[in-house]
Design a protein around this motif. Structure first.
Motif, PDB file in Angstrom:
ATOM      1  N   ARG A 113       0.847  -1.102  -0.072  1.00 29.98           N
ATOM      2  CA  ARG A 113       0.009   0.053  -0.035  1.00 29.98           C
ATOM      3  C   ARG A 113       0.952   1.391  -0.211  1.00 29.98           C
ATOM      4  O   ARG A 113       0.620   2.288  -0.672  1.00 29.98           O
ATOM      5  N   ASP A 154      -1.456   4.218  -1.127  1.00 25.19           N
ATOM      6  CA  ASP A 154      -2.705   4.075  -0.433  1.00 25.19           C
ATOM      7  C   ASP A 154      -2.098   4.535   1.044  1.00 25.19           C
ATOM      8  O   ASP A 154      -1.175   4.266   1.370  1.00 25.19           O
ATOM      9  N   GLN A 189      -8.096   3.694   0.408  1.00 24.08           N
ATOM     10  CA  GLN A 189      -7.531   2.571  -0.080  1.00 24.08           C
ATOM     11  C   GLN A 189      -7.969   2.265  -1.317  1.00 24.08           C
ATOM     12  O   GLN A 189      -9.080   1.651  -1.624  1.00 24.08           O
ATOM     13  N   ARG A 196      -7.794  -3.220  -0.666  1.00 22.90           N
ATOM     14  CA  ARG A 196      -8.783  -2.724   0.461  1.00 22.90           C
ATOM     15  C   ARG A 196      -8.951  -3.808   1.329  1.00 22.90           C
ATOM     16  O   ARG A 196      -8.760  -4.973   1.296  1.00 22.90           O
ATOM     17  N   TYR A 205      -8.463  -9.118   2.551  1.00 27.78           N
ATOM     18  CA  TYR A 205      -8.386  -8.253   1.618  1.00 27.78           C
ATOM     19  C   TYR A 205      -8.684  -8.557   0.153  1.00 27.78           C
ATOM     20  O   TYR A 205      -8.983  -9.782  -0.125  1.00 27.78           O
ATOM     21  N   GLY A 223      -8.777  -3.341  -5.118  1.00 27.53           N
ATOM     22  CA  GLY A 223      -9.727  -2.398  -5.277  1.00 27.53           C
ATOM     23  C   GLY A 223     -10.350  -2.112  -6.727  1.00 27.53           C
ATOM     24  O   GLY A 223      -9.918  -1.279  -7.261  1.00 27.53           O
TER      25      GLY A 223
END
Length: 251
Positions: free
Chosen positions: A224, A229, A234, A238, A245, A248
């Motif tokens: 991330r 992110d 996010q 995500r 998880y 995205g």
């Protein structure tokens, strides 16, 4: 006082004679421990070089171009964190960090600079070798029939090409470690699914991996950060609270 780095030494491979020889560098100022780790690696067919301080270890990594580095956190002078940060500027070898301190801060710092796994001293050399074999199993063995390559996935400004093992953000390459890429690729392979920690571990490290499941969280955090992110924004990876998880893709 540091001792000179040793030259690579060859052990007797336990696998097939035709298997390619792997190279490893062990960086630890505890000579007895370094010798034990070297012995186990050599028995597994590695060519091994050792160093007792960070600067010598970095020079060995440049010279040997290893598949694996076993790196002590608490080195004299340049510590393992600085060594790992430096070697990541020119090498994508797998790094297993060794630490005598079991607190979570050391683990997070060590992995945030590019280590792939960590072990707390004292540890079983057999467990270390099991972790090493798992890391080096690229591509991971599978009993399923070969599947067609996953087409590149584009999410906004992010493009993930798992076949080429390339990630681009706004057209610029994203420098991920091998393990970070594998975590992202596992998510990209199932863009509409939520993957639990255990599912990601099986996809990246293998079903027989033994260790702390929170290792996944650290690698996701690092991915991330490299994708820009944050916990509140996010866009690409995500968190689905209480589940795991997902990539995205919206929705």
């Amino acid at each position: 006082m540091s001792t000179p780095a040793s030259r690579p030494t060859s052990g007797t491979p336990t696998g097939p004679a035709a298997a390619p020889r792997r190279r490893a560098v062990v960086v630890d100022d505890e000579r007895a421990l370094a010798d034990v780790v070297r012995s186990y690696l050599e028995r597994d067919g590695f060519e091994v070089a050792t160093a007792a301080d960070g600067e010598a270890g970095l020079e060995l990594v440049r010279t040997v171009d290893p598949d694996l580095v076993v790196l002590d956190l608490g080195l004299p002078g340049m510590d393992g964190i600085e060594v790992c940060r430096s070697l990541r500027t020119f090498s994508d070898c797998y790094v297993v960090m060794l630490t005598a301190r079991a607190d979570e801060v050391d683990m997070l710092i060590g992995l945030s600079v590019g280590a792939d796994d960590y072990m707390t001293k004292p540890f079983s050399p057999r467990e270390l070798m099991a972790r090493v074999r798992t890391l080096l199993r690229r591509p991971r063995a599978s009993t399923r029939p070969a599947e067609p390559p996953v087409p590149p996935l584009t999410i906004g400004a992010l493009r993930i090409d798992t076949a080429a093992r390339e990630v681009h953000l706004d057209g610029a390459p994203v420098n991920l470690t091998r393990t970070e890429f594998d975590v992202l690729a596992a998510l990209a392979a199932r863009p509409h699914a939520v993957l639990s920690r255990s599912a990601l571990i099986e996809a990246v490290w293998g079903a027989n991996w033994v260790g702390d499941e929170h290792l996944v969280d650290v690698h996701v955090l690092h991915v991330r950060q490299k994708l820009g992110d944050t916990a509140t924004e996010q866009r690409y990876v995500r968190t689905v609270r209480g589940v795991g998880y997902r990539i995205g893709t919206g929705g």
